[in-house]
Design an enzyme around this catalytic site. Structure first.
Site, PDB file in Angstrom:
ATOM      1  N   ASN A   1       0.815  -1.205   0.000  1.00 19.79           N
ATOM      2  CA  ASN A   1       0.000   0.000   0.000  1.00 19.79           C
ATOM      3  C   ASN A   1       0.858   1.269   0.000  1.00 19.79           C
ATOM      4  OD1 ASN A   1      -2.429   1.358  -0.117  1.00 19.79           O
ATOM      5  ND2 ASN A   1      -3.341   0.186   1.541  1.00 19.79           N
TER       6      ASN A   1
ATOM      7  N   HIS B   1      22.143   4.659   8.550  1.00 21.35           N
ATOM      8  CA  HIS B   1      23.331   5.462   8.858  1.00 21.35           C
ATOM      9  C   HIS B   1      24.205   4.667   9.820  1.00 21.35           C
ATOM     10  CE1 HIS B   1      21.518   8.847   6.892  1.00 21.35           C
ATOM     11  NE2 HIS B   1      20.464   8.798   7.694  1.00 21.35           N
TER      12      HIS B   1
ATOM     13  N   LYS C   1       6.527  -8.983  19.973  1.00 16.82           N
ATOM     14  CA  LYS C   1       6.571 -10.282  20.670  1.00 16.82           C
ATOM     15  C   LYS C   1       5.377 -11.107  20.221  1.00 16.82           C
ATOM     16  CE  LYS C   1       9.046  -8.635  24.565  1.00 16.82           C
ATOM     17  NZ  LYS C   1       9.105  -7.793  25.628  1.00 16.82           N
TER      18      LYS C   1
END
Length: 193
Positions: free
Chosen positions: A74, A105, A183
């Site tokens: 999407n 970075h 989790k």
């Protein structure tokens, strides 16, 4: 056809040409005016059959993006590869999802200080200096909106990543993960025979 539809058609045509230049794709690829594809080599981004890509695909320095058949991505979602991002068949990627195989970075404080003191658009700001590890997303995975998949993660077949999750570790097959860090919150019934 109203003016808005006409402008959307023109922008979609332009984006289709961009995809033709920057990737290899199967039959029936749908792109929209929000679609974007960038690579130096067409072979770095491969898209399967019957896919719709409304988001952005970016390959840097030969990073590989491979998307299977029947996938939907999407708008405002982004896949960025410095190493590789592999996506299986029948995968749904909602809006505003981020999938990166790299840190964008460097994490070294000394390197970041050097970046900030230099040219903000220079070489040090490229993904070249970021850690990177492959990302693998199995077949029939659904990734909810505003989720982030980080480098080195494998998401198992048939799993769901709940909205706004940050996936930092591998996800077992046929599970739902949620949270930051994500989790396991539920096991799903396997459709494998």
């Amino acid at each position: 056809m109203c003016i808005k539809q006409f402008l959307d058609y023109i922008r979609c045509s332009k984006n289709r040409k961009q995809f033709e230049k920057h990737c290899i794709h199967g039959s029936d690829l749908k792109v929209r005016f929000t679609s974007h594809c960038t690579s130096k080599n067409r072979n770095d981004i491969i898209i399967g059959n019957h896919c719709e890509i409304k988001g952005r695909l970016t390959s840097f320095e030969g990073g590989k993006i491979q998307i299977g058949d029947n996938c939907f991505m999407n708008f405002s979602s982004l896949i960025g590869a410095m190493d590789s991002v592999t996506i299986g068949d029948n995968v749904i990627i909602a809006t505003n999802v981020r999938i990166f195989d790299n840190n964008n970075h460097p994490t070294s404080p000394a390197m970041r200080e050097k970046m900030s003191q230099g040219d903000f658009y220079g070489d040090l700001w490229t993904w070249r200096y970021a850690e990177h590890k492959p990302v693998v997303i199995g077949d029939n995975v659904w990734i909810g909106e505003y989720s982030t998949i980080l480098k080195g993660v494998t998401i198992g077949k048939g799993s769901i990543v709940a909205s706004h999750s940050v996936v930092t570790k591998d996800v077992p097959e046929y599970t739902i993960v949620a949270g930051n860090p994500a989790k396991v919150v539920k096991k799903l019934e396997s459709v494998d025979k």
